[in-house]
Every structure is written in structure tokens, then in C-alpha cells.
Scaffold this motif. Sequence first.
Motif, PDB file in Angstrom:
ATOM      1  N   VAL A 157      35.757 -12.109  30.313  1.00 23.83           N
ATOM      2  CA  VAL A 157      34.627 -11.744  31.179  1.00 23.83           C
ATOM      3  C   VAL A 157      34.045 -10.409  30.742  1.00 23.83           C
ATOM      4  N   LEU A 158      34.911  -9.419  30.539  1.00 22.47           N
ATOM      5  CA  LEU A 158      34.437  -8.089  30.135  1.00 22.47           C
ATOM      6  C   LEU A 158      33.752  -8.138  28.768  1.00 22.47           C
ATOM      7  N   GLU A 159      34.311  -8.913  27.849  1.00 19.50           N
ATOM      8  CA  GLU A 159      33.704  -9.034  26.522  1.00 19.50           C
ATOM      9  C   GLU A 159      32.327  -9.686  26.607  1.00 19.50           C
ATOM     10  N   THR A 160      32.182 -10.683  27.473  1.00 21.99           N
ATOM     11  CA  THR A 160      30.901 -11.380  27.608  1.00 21.99           C
ATOM     12  C   THR A 160      29.854 -10.474  28.222  1.00 21.99           C
ATOM     13  N   VAL A 161      30.234  -9.725  29.251  1.00 26.98           N
ATOM     14  CA  VAL A 161      29.283  -8.794  29.879  1.00 26.98           C
ATOM     15  C   VAL A 161      28.836  -7.732  28.882  1.00 26.98           C
ATOM     16  N   SER A 162      29.770  -7.172  28.157  1.00 25.38           N
ATOM     17  CA  SER A 162      29.433  -6.148  27.168  1.00 25.38           C
ATOM     18  C   SER A 162      28.511  -6.703  26.082  1.00 25.38           C
ATOM     19  N   ALA A 163      28.845  -7.888  25.571  1.00 25.81           N
ATOM     20  CA  ALA A 163      28.021  -8.500  24.525  1.00 25.81           C
ATOM     21  C   ALA A 163      26.625  -8.828  25.053  1.00 25.81           C
ATOM     22  N   ALA A 164      26.543  -9.305  26.290  1.00 25.04           N
ATOM     23  CA  ALA A 164      25.255  -9.675  26.863  1.00 25.04           C
ATOM     24  C   ALA A 164      24.365  -8.456  27.068  1.00 25.04           C
ATOM     25  N   LEU A 165      24.948  -7.373  27.576  1.00 25.53           N
ATOM     26  CA  LEU A 165      24.152  -6.171  27.827  1.00 25.53           C
ATOM     27  C   LEU A 165      23.710  -5.533  26.510  1.00 25.53           C
ATOM     28  N   ASN A 166      24.590  -5.525  25.537  1.00 23.37           N
ATOM     29  CA  ASN A 166      24.215  -4.997  24.223  1.00 23.37           C
ATOM     30  C   ASN A 166      23.114  -5.844  23.588  1.00 23.37           C
ATOM     31  N   ASP A 167      23.210  -7.149  23.751  1.00 24.92           N
ATOM     32  CA  ASP A 167      22.202  -8.041  23.197  1.00 24.92           C
ATOM     33  C   ASP A 167      20.839  -7.781  23.838  1.00 24.92           C
ATOM     34  N   TYR A 168      20.832  -7.647  25.156  1.00 25.55           N
ATOM     35  CA  TYR A 168      19.558  -7.400  25.859  1.00 25.55           C
ATOM     36  C   TYR A 168      18.967  -6.057  25.445  1.00 25.55           C
ATOM     37  N   ASN A 169      19.788  -5.001  25.453  1.00 24.38           N
ATOM     38  CA  ASN A 169      19.277  -3.667  25.131  1.00 24.38           C
ATOM     39  C   ASN A 169      18.813  -3.562  23.679  1.00 24.38           C
ATOM     40  N   SER A 170      19.378  -4.362  22.787  1.00 25.64           N
ATOM     41  CA  SER A 170      18.971  -4.305  21.383  1.00 25.64           C
ATOM     42  C   SER A 170      17.616  -4.974  21.147  1.00 25.64           C
ATOM     43  N   LYS A 171      17.179  -5.794  22.106  1.00 23.74           N
ATOM     44  CA  LYS A 171      15.943  -6.539  21.919  1.00 23.74           C
ATOM     45  C   LYS A 171      14.792  -6.061  22.801  1.00 23.74           C
ATOM     46  N   THR A 172      15.089  -5.363  23.879  1.00 27.30           N
ATOM     47  CA  THR A 172      14.027  -4.954  24.791  1.00 27.30           C
ATOM     48  C   THR A 172      13.287  -3.728  24.282  1.00 27.30           C
ATOM     49  N   THR A 173      12.036  -3.621  24.667  1.00 27.11           N
ATOM     50  CA  THR A 173      11.237  -2.428  24.361  1.00 27.11           C
ATOM     51  C   THR A 173      11.074  -1.571  25.613  1.00 27.11           C
ATOM     52  N   GLU A 174      11.714  -2.008  26.687  1.00 26.35           N
ATOM     53  CA  GLU A 174      11.609  -1.291  27.966  1.00 26.35           C
ATOM     54  C   GLU A 174      12.799  -0.351  28.134  1.00 26.35           C
ATOM     55  N   SER A 175      13.111  -0.022  29.382  1.00 28.78           N
ATOM     56  CA  SER A 175      14.195   0.917  29.680  1.00 28.78           C
ATOM     57  C   SER A 175      15.557   0.378  29.248  1.00 28.78           C
ATOM     58  N   TYR A 176      16.400   1.293  28.838  1.00 30.31           N
ATOM     59  CA  TYR A 176      17.782   0.962  28.543  1.00 30.31           C
ATOM     60  C   TYR A 176      18.483   0.674  29.864  1.00 30.31           C
ATOM     61  N   LEU A 177      19.240  -0.409  29.933  1.00 27.37           N
ATOM     62  CA  LEU A 177      19.908  -0.809  31.166  1.00 27.37           C
ATOM     63  C   LEU A 177      21.385  -0.451  31.137  1.00 27.37           C
ATOM     64  N   ARG A 178      21.869   0.022  32.278  1.00 28.98           N
ATOM     65  CA  ARG A 178      23.289   0.284  32.450  1.00 28.98           C
ATOM     66  C   ARG A 178      23.885  -0.723  33.428  1.00 28.98           C
ATOM     67  N   LEU A 179      25.148  -1.044  33.203  1.00 27.00           N
ATOM     68  CA  LEU A 179      25.848  -1.961  34.088  1.00 27.00           C
ATOM     69  C   LEU A 179      26.192  -1.270  35.399  1.00 27.00           C
ATOM     70  N   LEU A 180      25.927  -1.958  36.507  1.00 24.44           N
ATOM     71  CA  LEU A 180      26.321  -1.452  37.814  1.00 24.44           C
ATOM     72  C   LEU A 180      27.604  -2.113  38.296  1.00 24.44           C
ATOM     73  N   GLU A 181      27.625  -3.434  38.314  1.00 24.45           N
ATOM     74  CA  GLU A 181      28.829  -4.134  38.711  1.00 24.45           C
ATOM     75  C   GLU A 181      28.783  -5.585  38.233  1.00 24.45           C
ATOM     76  N   ILE A 182      29.943  -6.157  38.044  1.00 19.77           N
ATOM     77  CA  ILE A 182      30.039  -7.583  37.763  1.00 19.77           C
ATOM     78  C   ILE A 182      30.120  -8.289  39.111  1.00 19.77           C
ATOM     79  N   ALA A 183      29.205  -9.217  39.343  1.00 22.50           N
ATOM     80  CA  ALA A 183      29.133  -9.865  40.654  1.00 22.50           C
ATOM     81  C   ALA A 183      29.879 -11.189  40.690  1.00 22.50           C
TER      82      ALA A 183
END
Length: 355
Positions: A157-183
Amino acid sequence: MKALVALILLVQLPIHKAVPAAPPAPLGCDDPESEAAAEVAVNYINDQSHHGFKFALNRIEDIRVVPQGPNNDIIFLELDLLETKCPILSPTPLANCTVRGFAEHAVEGDCDVKLQKVDGKLSVLASKCNSHADSSEDIRKLCPDCPLLAKMNDTEVLETVSAALNDYNSKTTESYLRLLEIARAKIQYHPGHVVVVEFAVGATNCSAEEAKANVGACQLLPEDQSNFGFCTAVMVKSPSQDLQVDCQLYGHQVPAPDIPLLSRPGVTYIHPGQDTSAGLPPSAVGITNHNLGLAHNNPVASESSSSEILRSMLSAKSVAKRAVAEAAQHDKVPRPVGFVPPPPPCPGRIRHFDI
């Protein structure tokens, strides 16, 4: 002499004792007044919850009304709730939120709520809730291959969340996102190995490009500019490998006066020196869902602790039983042959499904 005669006649008049009026019939769980009270209660519960997802009414288990005076009643509710797909941060109205299906490993909430109704206006005095996921055995009976809820600190779960957030931040041109919580997180092993995660995020004061130079300097936006959102990611690990990420930011929302920014998901548990790579509060280690676990007293109420609602509800039950017994004594109307009594007033109808 006339006065004496009148007095004697008055004394001889038959004395008729007033027959006490029958108490009103107990309020039914599906009565409009009960449903109106339940709606106020559910909205209150969601407003006080700061983690996970919104909950919707599934069933009114019981309702008791204790009159306090003219146009003044205390109402006790026992409610069954179900988790919806709307994150608690989402501005989507509860009426538009879809209840999570049984096969999606549903989560149920059990709540006791104390309200007051004065001159037709309802307000919540206190509430106490707990939630739990349906058993894995029940899910397996209905859907043997459906993924089950996983612990939020599970390595995959932790590996998937980390990979997903890194993937999103590497492709977006908007604000860098930080993780708040796993729901929420689920893992499926057959017929393929799949990890599904849902997590809350917050926009920072850095662009994704600026974060590449110094990610440590990127902080969540201040309260007057805050922008929270939610992401869903699906990682397929076998037989092939794939990662799909979808994130939605809700835009700046003005919080209610009694819900400060520091009570929002992910903001309360980040402290210097603490590992926040997973966005997990210390109390969340090992859990499979955010327990509704809410015990709240309205500041304007007289209750001094959450246990007061339980003592009050026990008292209300004895009052309600007396009212039912008294009503039965007054009900002497003969019933025709074949008469079928109406169903009991509580519990009420199930709106979605039973767990």
C-alpha cells in the motif's frame, strides 16, 4: 336559607374524576419527523468527522422522544450509517454521494445521537459513533475474487501511494502535491495482483518544477489559500505491470467556524522529526479503515462528557417503555376478525443493504 340549600345540593352532585388522556403513540422510525431528525444528525456527524469518507443513513434503528415542556423535546436516535465514495474533504453534497457497494468491502457506522427540538427547530446536543468494515468472510461468500480492505501501513500500500504521488507530480504543471492521509486501500491477488489506494492530498506553495530543486521547502498552502484534493491509484503488479493515477483538487474552501485548518486530514499529525512519507497518524498504524470513532458534545449543550448520552438514552428507554404500556392500556378498541396489526414502529426500513 337559600344559600344552605344550594350548598347541600352542590355537595350531593356526583363527582367525576377526569380521565387522563392517553399518551401520544411512540414515534415510528420511518415517520417524517424521525427522518428529519436523522438528516440533521447525519449532517452533524459528517461535519465533525475529519478523516476518511462521508457516511449516509442506512437505517433508523430506534427513536425515543422525551418531552421537556411546551414545544420542547429531547430526541434520542440510534442510527446505522454506510460509508460513501465521497471523501470527507469533498464539497459534493451528501445527497449526491454514492454509497459504497457491499462487494467493495463496505464500512458501517453505528451512532447514538441526542438532539433537542425547540419550537420545531432541531439541534444536536451530543453524538457517539463507531464504525467497522464488513467481515472478509461475508465478502468472500458473495465475491470470492473481490479485493479486500488492506492495512494502511501494508508495504504494498505504501509503495503504491508513493509511486502514484511521484507519478502525478512528475507530470503535472500545477502545484506540487503532498500526501495528507491514506483513506482506503485494497489488495487483490486473483486472477491478477492489483493494489488499489485512495488518499487525500494538499497543494503546496511550490510548483512541481520548483519542487525538483528543493522539495523540503514545499509546504502546504496557508489556511486562507488552502487547496485539498483526493487521488485514486490502481497498480497492477501481475501478470503485467501498470499504474493509473487520478487526482482531483477541490479548490479553496472556506471551513466552517468550528472546523479549523489544523483539524483537516493530514495536518494534525505532521511533527518535526516524524516520518510522514506515508501520511499516517500514529494511531492509524495497522488499521484497515478510518474508524468513525466520533464522540462529540455540542459546546452549547449541558453534557459534560460523551458518556452522558448513554446514561440519558438508558433513561429514555424506560420512559418510552412506560409510554407504550400506558398506550396499550388505553387501546381497548375491538379488532375485527382477520385483523393484522401494523409492523412495529422500529427499526425502520433499510435504505441500501444490511451488513
